[in-house]
Design a protein around this motif. Structure first.
Motif, short mmCIF file in Angstrom:
data_model
loop_
_atom_site.label_atom_id
_atom_site.label_comp_id
_atom_site.label_asym_id
_atom_site.label_seq_id
_atom_site.Cartn_x
_atom_site.Cartn_y
_atom_site.Cartn_z
N TYR A 137 31.82 37.89 33.36
CA TYR A 137 32.90 38.89 33.40
C TYR A 137 32.93 39.63 34.74
O TYR A 137 34.00 39.95 35.25
CB TYR A 137 32.71 39.88 32.26
N ALA A 138 31.75 39.88 35.32
CA ALA A 138 31.70 40.58 36.61
C ALA A 138 32.39 39.78 37.70
O ALA A 138 33.04 40.35 38.59
CB ALA A 138 30.25 40.86 36.99
N GLY A 139 32.25 38.45 37.65
CA GLY A 139 32.89 37.62 38.66
C GLY A 139 34.40 37.68 38.56
O GLY A 139 35.10 37.80 39.57
N LYS A 140 34.93 37.61 37.32
CA LYS A 140 36.38 37.70 37.14
C LYS A 140 36.90 39.07 37.56
O LYS A 140 37.95 39.18 38.20
CB LYS A 140 36.73 37.44 35.68
N THR A 141 36.14 40.12 37.20
CA THR A 141 36.58 41.48 37.54
C THR A 141 36.57 41.70 39.04
O THR A 141 37.51 42.28 39.61
CB THR A 141 35.68 42.51 36.84
N GLY A 142 35.50 41.25 39.70
CA GLY A 142 35.40 41.41 41.15
C GLY A 142 36.51 40.68 41.88
O GLY A 142 37.12 41.22 42.81
N THR A 143 36.79 39.44 41.46
CA THR A 143 37.87 38.67 42.08
C THR A 143 39.22 39.34 41.87
O THR A 143 40.03 39.44 42.79
CB THR A 143 37.89 37.24 41.51
N ALA A 144 39.45 39.82 40.63
CA ALA A 144 40.72 40.49 40.33
C ALA A 144 40.89 41.75 41.17
O ALA A 144 41.99 42.03 41.68
CB ALA A 144 40.79 40.82 38.84
N MET A 145 39.82 42.53 41.32
CA MET A 145 39.90 43.77 42.11
C MET A 145 40.22 43.46 43.56
O MET A 145 41.03 44.15 44.20
CB MET A 145 38.59 44.55 42.00
N LEU A 146 39.61 42.42 44.11
CA LEU A 146 39.89 42.05 45.49
C LEU A 146 41.33 41.56 45.64
O LEU A 146 42.02 41.90 46.62
CB LEU A 146 38.91 40.97 45.96
N VAL A 180 31.02 44.51 45.44
CA VAL A 180 29.79 44.72 44.68
C VAL A 180 29.75 43.82 43.45
O VAL A 180 28.74 43.14 43.19
CB VAL A 180 29.65 46.21 44.27
N LEU A 181 30.84 43.80 42.69
CA LEU A 181 30.91 42.94 41.51
C LEU A 181 30.89 41.46 41.89
O LEU A 181 30.29 40.62 41.19
CB LEU A 181 32.17 43.25 40.71
N TYR A 182 31.53 41.13 43.00
CA TYR A 182 31.56 39.76 43.52
C TYR A 182 30.14 39.26 43.76
O TYR A 182 29.77 38.16 43.37
CB TYR A 182 32.36 39.79 44.81
N TRP A 183 29.33 40.11 44.41
CA TRP A 183 27.95 39.74 44.72
C TRP A 183 27.06 39.80 43.48
O TRP A 183 26.15 38.98 43.31
CB TRP A 183 27.38 40.65 45.81
N PHE A 184 27.31 40.77 42.60
CA PHE A 184 26.53 40.86 41.37
C PHE A 184 26.69 39.58 40.55
O PHE A 184 25.71 39.01 40.06
CB PHE A 184 26.99 42.07 40.55
N ALA A 185 27.94 39.12 40.42
CA ALA A 185 28.18 37.86 39.72
C ALA A 185 27.53 36.70 40.46
O ALA A 185 26.98 35.79 39.84
CB ALA A 185 29.68 37.62 39.57
#
Length: 204
Positions: A137-146, A180-185
């Motif tokens: 979920y973090a990867g999808k959220t990070g990509t969407a935010m960017l 941050v979320l991108y890297w966390f994922a």
């Protein structure tokens, strides 16, 4: 979209096929071809045209996924092309924003390094017979935010007013959280990949 990392209903998607030419794949290729054009337009501050093209690209991203699932055209090639298009759009647009002096260059290094690490991980997993890792979920959220923050940053550069100044700060904060979320994922994917490779080695 056609991959687990970019689709919210992957479990309902048809089994991917070993086909090359499908309508979703053609749309993904067209998206990739427009990315350098968008990057050049942003770097030269043709902001209105670039925003329109980004909007069209984002819309096509949803259309190809819908067609793939609705008409059973999910393909293994599409599972590769779709995330490539997303990451190229993010990376190339950040490069362009750097040239336009809207974003700092260190942000390009941070995002580019993450994608480089993920690319190496995918190649290593492919050598062991594994496909794309299940999405977090973090990867999808990070990509969407960017993907949302980048057009907002471009829009915020239109005028030097109080409103656009606030929009710039909000968009910049979204970019930082997205990274941050991108890297966390990315770290989670690395742990998953290492676990799969370790299990594969032990079974050998």
């Amino acid at each position: 979209m056609q991959t687990p990392e970019t689709s919210s209903d992957t479990k309902f998607s048809p089994e991917p096929k070993n086909v090359l030419w499908t309508i979703p794949n053609a749309i993904s290729v067209l998206r990739i071809l427009t990315i350098p054009v968008i990057a050049v337009l942003v770097s030269q501050r043709h902001l209105m045209i670039s925003l329109v093209l980004i909007a069209v690209s984002a819309a096509s991203d949803g259309v190809d996924g819908f067609i793939a699932r609705r008409f059973n055209q999910v393909s293994r090639v599409g599972q590769i092309l779709d995330p490539i298009a997303d990451r190229m759009l993010i990376l190339c647009t950040i490069v362009a924003l750097g040239f336009a002096q809207i974003l700092p260059w260190w942000l390009l290094v941070v995002v580019g390094l993450r994608d480089l690490v993920m690319g190496v991980l995918i190649l290593i997993l492919a050598q062991h017979g594994y496909g794309p890792l299940p999405v977090h979920y973090a990867g999808k959220t990070g990509t969407a935010m960017l993907m949302l923050a980048i057009p907002a940053l471009i829009l915020a550069d239109f005028q030097e007013t109080h409103f656009f100044g606030i929009l710039h700060l909000v968009a910049l904060a979204a970019v930082l959280w997205g990274v941050v979320l991108y890297w966390f994922a990315g770290v989670l994917y690395i742990f998953q990949g290492v676990g799969l490779i370790r299990d594969d080695t032990l079974h050998d």
